[in-house]
Design a protein around this motif. Structure first.
Motif, short mmCIF file in Angstrom:
data_model
loop_
_atom_site.label_atom_id
_atom_site.label_comp_id
_atom_site.label_asym_id
_atom_site.label_seq_id
_atom_site.Cartn_x
_atom_site.Cartn_y
_atom_site.Cartn_z
N ARG A 258 32.64 63.34 -13.80
CA ARG A 258 32.57 64.54 -12.99
C ARG A 258 33.73 65.46 -13.31
NH1 ARG A 258 34.21 66.24 -8.01
NH2 ARG A 258 35.23 64.29 -7.44
N GLY A 259 33.47 66.76 -13.22
CA GLY A 259 34.48 67.75 -13.54
C GLY A 259 35.65 67.68 -12.58
N PRO A 260 36.76 68.31 -12.96
CA PRO A 260 37.96 68.27 -12.13
C PRO A 260 37.76 68.94 -10.79
CG PRO A 260 38.18 69.88 -13.88
CD PRO A 260 36.94 69.11 -14.18
N ASP A 261 38.54 68.50 -9.80
CA ASP A 261 38.48 69.11 -8.47
C ASP A 261 39.13 70.48 -8.46
OD1 ASP A 261 37.21 66.85 -7.37
OD2 ASP A 261 39.14 65.84 -7.12
N PHE A 262 40.21 70.63 -9.23
CA PHE A 262 40.90 71.92 -9.33
C PHE A 262 41.42 72.09 -10.74
CE2 PHE A 262 41.02 71.14 -4.81
CZ PHE A 262 40.80 72.40 -4.26
N THR A 263 41.45 73.33 -11.21
CA THR A 263 41.99 73.64 -12.53
C THR A 263 42.87 74.87 -12.45
OG1 THR A 263 40.17 75.11 -13.19
CG2 THR A 263 39.88 72.75 -13.62
N GLY A 264 43.67 75.07 -13.46
CA GLY A 264 44.50 76.28 -13.54
C GLY A 264 44.96 76.50 -14.96
N ASP A 265 45.17 77.75 -15.32
CA ASP A 265 45.69 78.11 -16.64
C ASP A 265 46.95 78.94 -16.46
OD1 ASP A 265 43.61 77.21 -18.72
OD2 ASP A 265 42.40 78.19 -17.18
N PHE A 266 48.04 78.49 -17.09
CA PHE A 266 49.34 79.12 -16.86
C PHE A 266 50.06 79.32 -18.19
CE2 PHE A 266 48.28 76.18 -13.41
CZ PHE A 266 48.10 77.10 -12.36
#
Length: 230
Positions: free
Chosen positions: A144-152
């Motif tokens: 299953r895909g991640p619960d939260f993502t971010g690009d920094f």
């Protein structure tokens, strides 16, 4: 108060140098050196280790790191004499990298178990992280895909070197989340440094678990603040 850290080494110079290095990243943490013998020779000293543990006894606990097998044995012997053994944990971790990661975690307010986990997380890039939600292997994620993502985007001049890697790994190790940064284990200082990410590189963060959102925000906050560097 914060968790203290005790460094046990066969060499007084190694212990003192490792403490000096870690103190640059964790100025509010009590990091105690117990290196060499009482008369200045190469070896370990039960009395030195016990004295360091005694200094740490009034705080929130202490994590012990040792350089070689007999140093571990000396640390274990010293632990038999402490009044509250549950407050003192021996970490199975590389001395210098483990110390840096543990110090950063302690600086961030992690408890004694979280500080030990931070130290032990630097043993190398994780080949598998299993939580019922994901498996990380060679930079790929399945399930299953991640619960939260971010690009920094990295804005500090030096990019992902030892200090930023230690700050990320140390903080993430204390959270209830599985985190990858550009496909590697976010709780591993060594793995993060292998990214060789320079200024302008984008860190893609994926997180699973109860603290997933907090984990992504934690990494993002560090990156956006330039890790406190120019």
């Amino acid at each position: 108060m914060t968790v203290s850290i005790v460094v046990v080494s066969h060499s007084e110079k190694i212990a003192d140098g490792a403490v000096e290095l870690a103190a640059q990243m964790a100025p509010n943490v009590s990091i105690l050196a117990a290196g060499g013998t009482g008369d200045g020779r190469i070896g370990t000293s039960l009395e030195k280790v016990m004295a360091a543990l005694d200094k740490a006894a009034g705080g929130d606990g202490a994590v012990i790191l040792a350089d070689l097998g007999s140093a571990v044995m000396t640390a274990e012997s010293a632990l038999e004499f402490v009044d509250d053994p549950e407050k003192f944990l021996l970490a199975d971790a590389p001395l210098v990298e483990g110390l840096v990661a543990a110090s950063v975690a302690a600086q961030g307010g992690a408890d004694v178990d979280g500080v030990r986990r931070a130290a032990e997380a630097v043993r190398g890039p994780a080949q598998h992280i299993e939580s019922g939600r994901q498996t990380v292997e060679e930079g790929s994620v399945t399930g299953r895909g991640p619960d939260f993502t971010g690009d920094f985007e990295l804005i500090n001049q030096a990019g992902m070197h030892a200090r930023p890697a230690a700050k990320i790994a140390g903080g993430l190790s204390s959270l209830a989340a599985d985190v990858t940064v550009n496909g590697v284990d976010g709780a591993s200082m060594t793995a993060l440094m292998t990214l060789a990410a320079g200024k302008g590189s984008v860190l893609h963060v994926e997180a699973w678990g109860a603290d997933a959102e907090r984990a992504v925000n934690y990494v993002g906050g560090l990156v956006q603040a330039g890790f406190g560097e120019p």
